[in-house]
Every structure is written in C-alpha cells, then in structure tokens.
Scaffold this motif. Structure first.
Motif, PDB file in Angstrom:
ATOM      1  N   GLY A   8       0.779  -1.229   0.000  1.00 58.54           N
ATOM      2  CA  GLY A   8       0.000   0.000   0.000  1.00 58.54           C
ATOM      3  C   GLY A   8       0.811   1.280   0.000  1.00 58.54           C
ATOM      4  O   GLY A   8       0.254   2.372   0.003  1.00 58.54           O
ATOM      5  N   GLY A   9       2.133   1.144  -0.001  1.00 59.26           N
ATOM      6  CA  GLY A   9       2.969   2.333  -0.013  1.00 59.26           C
ATOM      7  C   GLY A   9       2.935   3.040  -1.354  1.00 59.26           C
ATOM      8  O   GLY A   9       2.405   2.528  -2.338  1.00 59.26           O
ATOM      9  N   GLY A  10       3.499   4.244  -1.368  1.00 59.65           N
ATOM     10  CA  GLY A  10       3.558   4.981  -2.611  1.00 59.65           C
ATOM     11  C   GLY A  10       3.861   6.443  -2.393  1.00 59.65           C
ATOM     12  O   GLY A  10       4.281   6.853  -1.311  1.00 59.65           O
ATOM     13  N   LEU A  11       3.620   7.218  -3.435  1.00 53.37           N
ATOM     14  CA  LEU A  11       3.870   8.665  -3.421  1.00 53.37           C
ATOM     15  C   LEU A  11       2.530   9.382  -3.310  1.00 53.37           C
ATOM     16  O   LEU A  11       1.588   9.065  -4.050  1.00 53.37           O
ATOM     17  N   VAL A  12       2.456  10.333  -2.404  1.00 50.48           N
ATOM     18  CA  VAL A  12       1.215  11.076  -2.204  1.00 50.48           C
ATOM     19  C   VAL A  12       1.552  12.526  -1.887  1.00 50.48           C
ATOM     20  O   VAL A  12       2.620  12.808  -1.322  1.00 50.48           O
ATOM     21  N   THR A  30      -0.787  -9.255  19.532  1.00 49.82           N
ATOM     22  CA  THR A  30      -0.513  -7.819  19.507  1.00 49.82           C
ATOM     23  C   THR A  30       0.404  -7.485  18.340  1.00 49.82           C
ATOM     24  O   THR A  30       1.373  -8.186  18.079  1.00 49.82           O
ATOM     25  N   MET A  31       0.085  -6.415  17.635  1.00 52.59           N
ATOM     26  CA  MET A  31       0.869  -6.004  16.471  1.00 52.59           C
ATOM     27  C   MET A  31       1.104  -4.503  16.513  1.00 52.59           C
ATOM     28  O   MET A  31       0.484  -3.783  17.301  1.00 52.59           O
ATOM     29  N   ALA A  32       1.994  -4.058  15.638  1.00 51.86           N
ATOM     30  CA  ALA A  32       2.325  -2.631  15.634  1.00 51.86           C
ATOM     31  C   ALA A  32       2.816  -2.191  14.265  1.00 51.86           C
ATOM     32  O   ALA A  32       3.193  -3.014  13.426  1.00 51.86           O
ATOM     33  N   TRP A  33       2.814  -0.896  14.072  1.00 56.73           N
ATOM     34  CA  TRP A  33       3.446  -0.242  12.924  1.00 56.73           C
ATOM     35  C   TRP A  33       4.588   0.626  13.452  1.00 56.73           C
ATOM     36  O   TRP A  33       4.438   1.346  14.451  1.00 56.73           O
ATOM     37  N   PHE A  34       5.696   0.564  12.755  1.00 55.06           N
ATOM     38  CA  PHE A  34       6.839   1.436  12.989  1.00 55.06           C
ATOM     39  C   PHE A  34       7.207   2.090  11.664  1.00 55.06           C
ATOM     40  O   PHE A  34       6.746   1.663  10.606  1.00 55.06           O
ATOM     41  N   ARG A  35       8.054   3.091  11.733  1.00 51.94           N
ATOM     42  CA  ARG A  35       8.556   3.707  10.512  1.00 51.94           C
ATOM     43  C   ARG A  35       9.995   4.156  10.704  1.00 51.94           C
ATOM     44  O   ARG A  35      10.434   4.412  11.822  1.00 51.94           O
ATOM     45  N   GLN A  36      10.689   4.255   9.583  1.00 46.12           N
ATOM     46  CA  GLN A  36      12.079   4.698   9.623  1.00 46.12           C
ATOM     47  C   GLN A  36      12.327   5.656   8.475  1.00 46.12           C
ATOM     48  O   GLN A  36      12.229   5.273   7.304  1.00 46.12           O
ATOM     49  N   LEU A  83      -1.649  13.539   5.459  1.00 45.27           N
ATOM     50  CA  LEU A  83      -0.225  13.218   5.443  1.00 45.27           C
ATOM     51  C   LEU A  83       0.636  14.463   5.289  1.00 45.27           C
ATOM     52  O   LEU A  83       0.255  15.427   4.605  1.00 45.27           O
ATOM     53  N   LYS A  84       1.793  14.415   5.936  1.00 42.56           N
ATOM     54  CA  LYS A  84       2.743  15.519   5.919  1.00 42.56           C
ATOM     55  C   LYS A  84       4.073  15.027   5.346  1.00 42.56           C
ATOM     56  O   LYS A  84       4.375  13.831   5.432  1.00 42.56           O
ATOM     57  N   PRO A  85       4.884  15.915   4.818  1.00 47.56           N
ATOM     58  CA  PRO A  85       6.202  15.490   4.312  1.00 47.56           C
ATOM     59  C   PRO A  85       7.019  14.753   5.375  1.00 47.56           C
ATOM     60  O   PRO A  85       7.776  13.831   5.033  1.00 47.56           O
ATOM     61  N   GLU A  86       6.870  15.119   6.627  1.00 50.50           N
ATOM     62  CA  GLU A  86       7.632  14.446   7.685  1.00 50.50           C
ATOM     63  C   GLU A  86       7.147  13.024   7.962  1.00 50.50           C
ATOM     64  O   GLU A  86       7.759  12.311   8.759  1.00 50.50           O
ATOM     65  N   ASP A  87       6.065  12.612   7.334  1.00 54.30           N
ATOM     66  CA  ASP A  87       5.620  11.220   7.428  1.00 54.30           C
ATOM     67  C   ASP A  87       6.370  10.321   6.443  1.00 54.30           C
ATOM     68  O   ASP A  87       6.196   9.096   6.467  1.00 54.30           O
ATOM     69  N   THR A  88       7.171  10.914   5.580  1.00 55.93           N
ATOM     70  CA  THR A  88       7.945  10.139   4.620  1.00 55.93           C
ATOM     71  C   THR A  88       8.889   9.191   5.338  1.00 55.93           C
ATOM     72  O   THR A  88       9.681   9.607   6.187  1.00 55.93           O
ATOM     73  N   ALA A  89       8.775   7.905   5.023  1.00 57.57           N
ATOM     74  CA  ALA A  89       9.567   6.877   5.700  1.00 57.57           C
ATOM     75  C   ALA A  89       9.238   5.522   5.094  1.00 57.57           C
ATOM     76  O   ALA A  89       8.292   5.389   4.316  1.00 57.57           O
ATOM     77  N   VAL A  90      10.023   4.537   5.479  1.00 60.16           N
ATOM     78  CA  VAL A  90       9.657   3.149   5.234  1.00 60.16           C
ATOM     79  C   VAL A  90       8.840   2.695   6.434  1.00 60.16           C
ATOM     80  O   VAL A  90       9.271   2.870   7.577  1.00 60.16           O
ATOM     81  N   TYR A  91       7.679   2.133   6.160  1.00 58.43           N
ATOM     82  CA  TYR A  91       6.771   1.694   7.214  1.00 58.43           C
ATOM     83  C   TYR A  91       6.833   0.183   7.349  1.00 58.43           C
ATOM     84  O   TYR A  91       6.759  -0.547   6.344  1.00 58.43           O
ATOM     85  N   ILE A 117       6.722   5.075   1.954  1.00 60.52           N
ATOM     86  CA  ILE A 117       5.748   6.159   1.822  1.00 60.52           C
ATOM     87  C   ILE A 117       6.516   7.447   1.591  1.00 60.52           C
ATOM     88  O   ILE A 117       7.416   7.782   2.368  1.00 60.52           O
ATOM     89  N   THR A 118       6.174   8.147   0.513  1.00 58.07           N
ATOM     90  CA  THR A 118       6.795   9.433   0.229  1.00 58.07           C
ATOM     91  C   THR A 118       5.697  10.473   0.107  1.00 58.07           C
ATOM     92  O   THR A 118       4.789  10.328  -0.709  1.00 58.07           O
ATOM     93  N   VAL A 119       5.793  11.514   0.941  1.00 57.80           N
ATOM     94  CA  VAL A 119       4.808  12.587   0.930  1.00 57.80           C
ATOM     95  C   VAL A 119       5.479  13.841   0.385  1.00 57.80           C
ATOM     96  O   VAL A 119       6.431  14.352   0.971  1.00 57.80           O
ATOM     97  N   SER A 120       4.977  14.316  -0.738  1.00 52.15           N
ATOM     98  CA  SER A 120       5.564  15.501  -1.368  1.00 52.15           C
ATOM     99  C   SER A 120       4.855  16.759  -0.881  1.00 52.15           C
ATOM    100  O   SER A 120       3.657  16.745  -0.604  1.00 52.15           O
TER     101      SER A 120
END
Length: 121
Positions: A8-12, A30-36, A83-91, A117-120
C-alpha cells in the motif's frame, strides 16, 4: 514463525491519504506499525491488541492515523490521513510482542520488509 508482508505504499501529496496493509501468514496477537525515515532510527507509530480494543499511537500521528485489524483475514491496516512530508519513511509492521514497552522496537520479534511512503510538499 509468522511472516509479515506490507503493501500500500507509494507517493502522495501533502494532505492526502494512504492505507497500508500488513498480511500475516498465520495467527497473530498484539501487532504494531513502525517507521524509519532516512538517517533516523526506527520509531513507533501505532500498536493494536488482538481484539482491537487496545490501541496506542505516537503523538506525531494521533488524530491522523488509525490502526485496525481483521483477524479472520490475518490482516492489519494503517489508515493515514492528512499526510505531511515528515511522514515520509519506510513503514514496517511488527508482531510477536514480547512484553517490553509497546513503543520499543525491541518489543517485537517479527518484522515485515517494509513499504515506502513518500509525501511531497
């Protein structure tokens, strides 16, 4: 051991929305999401209990992101709005929670490969 696969990742554009999916090869708890982000450490995004009733979010995404799951399909989701540019990361999705603080990378013993995920602006 359960295997996890994100999609589901991509450019937005900033202000847009994306929905990430995490498919597990078997039953998960239990599960989670992280980003880098580039040049930064992996950071906690959101956490969900097996029932879905227990949810925690990083302050940076609270009110914009929503974590959910469908246990019948062995799926977990992350709906990302405003979404904000600072959300850009690998999730990454994570499972096999070992009882450490839920926001710690070391709290999970199983990880997916990640989706970009890349937010322009």
């Amino acid at each position: 051991q359960v295997q996890l696969a994100e999609s589901g990742g991509g450019l937005v554009q900033a202000g847009g929305s994306l929905r990430l999916s995490c498919e597990a090869s078997g039953r998960t708890f239990t599960m989670a999401w992280f980003r880098q982000a580039p040049g930064k450490q992996r950071e906690f995004v959101a956490h969900i209990s097996r029932s879905g009733a227990g949810q925690y979010y990083a302050d940076s995404v609270k009110g914009r992101f929503t974590i959910s799951r469908d246990n019948a399909k062995n799926m977990m989701y992350l709906q990302m709005n405003s979404l904000k540019p600072e959300d850009t990361a690998v999730y990454y999705c994570a499972s096999l929670y070992n009882g450490r603080p839920y926001y710690a990378e070391s709290a999970y013993d199983c990880w997916g490969q990640g989706t970009q995920i890349t937010v322009s602006s």
